[in-house]
Design an enzyme around this catalytic site. Sequence first.
Site, mmCIF file in Angstrom:
data_model
loop_
_atom_site.group_PDB
_atom_site.id
_atom_site.type_symbol
_atom_site.label_atom_id
_atom_site.label_comp_id
_atom_site.label_asym_id
_atom_site.label_seq_id
_atom_site.Cartn_x
_atom_site.Cartn_y
_atom_site.Cartn_z
ATOM 1 N N GLU A 20 87.086 32.407 38.567
ATOM 2 C CA GLU A 20 87.567 32.275 39.932
ATOM 3 C C GLU A 20 89.073 32.119 39.863
ATOM 4 O OE1 GLU A 20 85.585 29.196 39.119
ATOM 5 O OE2 GLU A 20 87.389 28.106 38.528
ATOM 6 N N SER A 72 106.514 26.520 32.261
ATOM 7 C CA SER A 72 105.184 27.116 32.200
ATOM 8 C C SER A 72 105.131 28.590 32.559
ATOM 9 C CB SER A 72 104.221 26.336 33.103
ATOM 10 O OG SER A 72 104.731 26.252 34.420
ATOM 11 N N LYS A 101 99.015 30.700 30.809
ATOM 12 C CA LYS A 101 97.576 30.881 31.036
ATOM 13 C C LYS A 101 96.917 31.809 30.020
ATOM 14 C CE LYS A 101 96.955 29.657 35.862
ATOM 15 N NZ LYS A 101 98.328 29.335 36.330
HETATM 16 C C1 PLP Z 1 98.651 28.131 36.940
HETATM 17 C C2 PLP Z 1 100.014 27.667 36.669
HETATM 18 C C3 PLP Z 1 100.330 26.289 36.586
HETATM 19 C C4 PLP Z 1 99.333 25.208 36.878
HETATM 20 O O1 PLP Z 1 98.214 25.167 36.076
HETATM 21 P P1 PLP Z 1 98.001 24.051 34.958
HETATM 22 O O2 PLP Z 1 96.610 24.233 34.521
HETATM 23 O O3 PLP Z 1 98.269 22.714 35.578
HETATM 24 O O4 PLP Z 1 98.988 24.329 33.888
HETATM 25 C C5 PLP Z 1 101.614 25.932 36.251
HETATM 26 N N1 PLP Z 1 102.572 26.863 36.027
HETATM 27 C C6 PLP Z 1 102.314 28.187 36.104
HETATM 28 C C7 PLP Z 1 103.427 29.148 35.853
HETATM 29 C C8 PLP Z 1 101.039 28.631 36.432
HETATM 30 O O5 PLP Z 1 100.804 29.944 36.520
#
Ligand code: PLP
Length: 392
Positions: free
Chosen positions: A111, A377, A89
């Site tokens: 938000e 992610s 993010k």
């Molecule tokens: C917020 C988040 C997501 C989901 O958000 P996307 O916009 O779909 O990437 C996925 N993995 C993690 C670790 C997150 O913090």
Amino acid sequence: MNYKGNEQGFYGEFGGAFIPEMLYHNTNELKENYLQIINSKVFKKEFKDLLKEYVGRPTPLYYAKRLSKKYNTNIFLKREDLNHTGAHKINNTIGQILVAKQMGKQRIIAETGAGQHGVATATVCALMGLECIVYMGEVDIKRQAPNVARMKMLGAEVRPAISGSKTLKDATNEAIRDWIANPVDTYYLIGSVVGPHPYPDMVARFQSIISKEMLSQLQEKTGRDYPDKIIACVGGGSNAAGAFYHYLDNTKVELIAVEADGLGVATGKTAATTQVGSEGIIHGSKTLLMQNSEGQITEPYSISAGLDYPGVGPLHAHLFKTGRGKFIGATDKEALDAAFELTLLEGIIPALESAHALAVLKKITCKPDENIVVNLSGRGDKDMETYINRMD
Ligand SMILES: *Cc1c(COP(=O)(O)O)cnc(C)c1O
């Protein structure tokens, strides 16, 4: 086929800017300026330097040897979990805070649902010395106390949304109301490839650093700059958009998007938008969303707070509709199993969101000579309570 969207922000039939007239000035100002800003020399240098020195990029593309052996294929993990603040993010919030600065904005609003985007926003506001206000549903504030504490420590004001179900969509309504009331000094920082044009395109461009790095990393490790498959989880879709971006037009690469099935699609306790959703408008964008017969947004469910979103961004709706992306679901239980599997095989505790992507390794056929990238992610520190409960 155009997968990157046109000038009006349409991905096929999805996208656009379906907003109240009172927001037109705000989104239009951004639309008129964002491309020029992010293509400028000054921006590019500052973005690149911060990603390197502050976020810690490039993130490794790690060959997961024991996991690969188990699935009899070659699995590479794109380590977004190693970024500062523990997820992808921050790539986006760094990009947008620089855009806000260039536009002369002094006040940042956002938000957040689970609090992850709120923390990433509060982080870059502290970094730049800008005022930060994060709207969050009252219910979510109670559920996500550690992230609320982080935001406050970072100097942000967390404002509770007390209408409706007191969750993410209500926080979004509050943020939009604030933006309408403060059109001159305020920048609205959106956390995924959602919202009215130009947000989905802008956020995808900032996250595309993920696949940009993959090009050279794969070239070096495999002798070819593309993999056979890329697997990424989808909440709103930003980490998947970033991991897919430079391969959208390379049809040799299979793009696999993983949604949260929750307790199972048939139970209704799910966040698998492409399975149970339909076309409509959410957050100013025409896309697929979860709604009832009267067009009201229905509450999604997933064990993973980051995937608990009632829509997908317009790029993903288009990838789904055209078949360019293959959409697969993973349940809470499958994701938990996958999280423990990765931890024990590789010594990496993944975020619950990322564990959904890993869970799909069991559901696809992998060949021994294939190269598969799983976008990891985020890291699992924030999910320890859930993991501990499963061990009892
Ligand atoms: C917020 C988040 C997501 C989901 O958000 P996307 O916009 O779909 O990437 C996925 N993995 C993690 C670790 C997150 O913090």
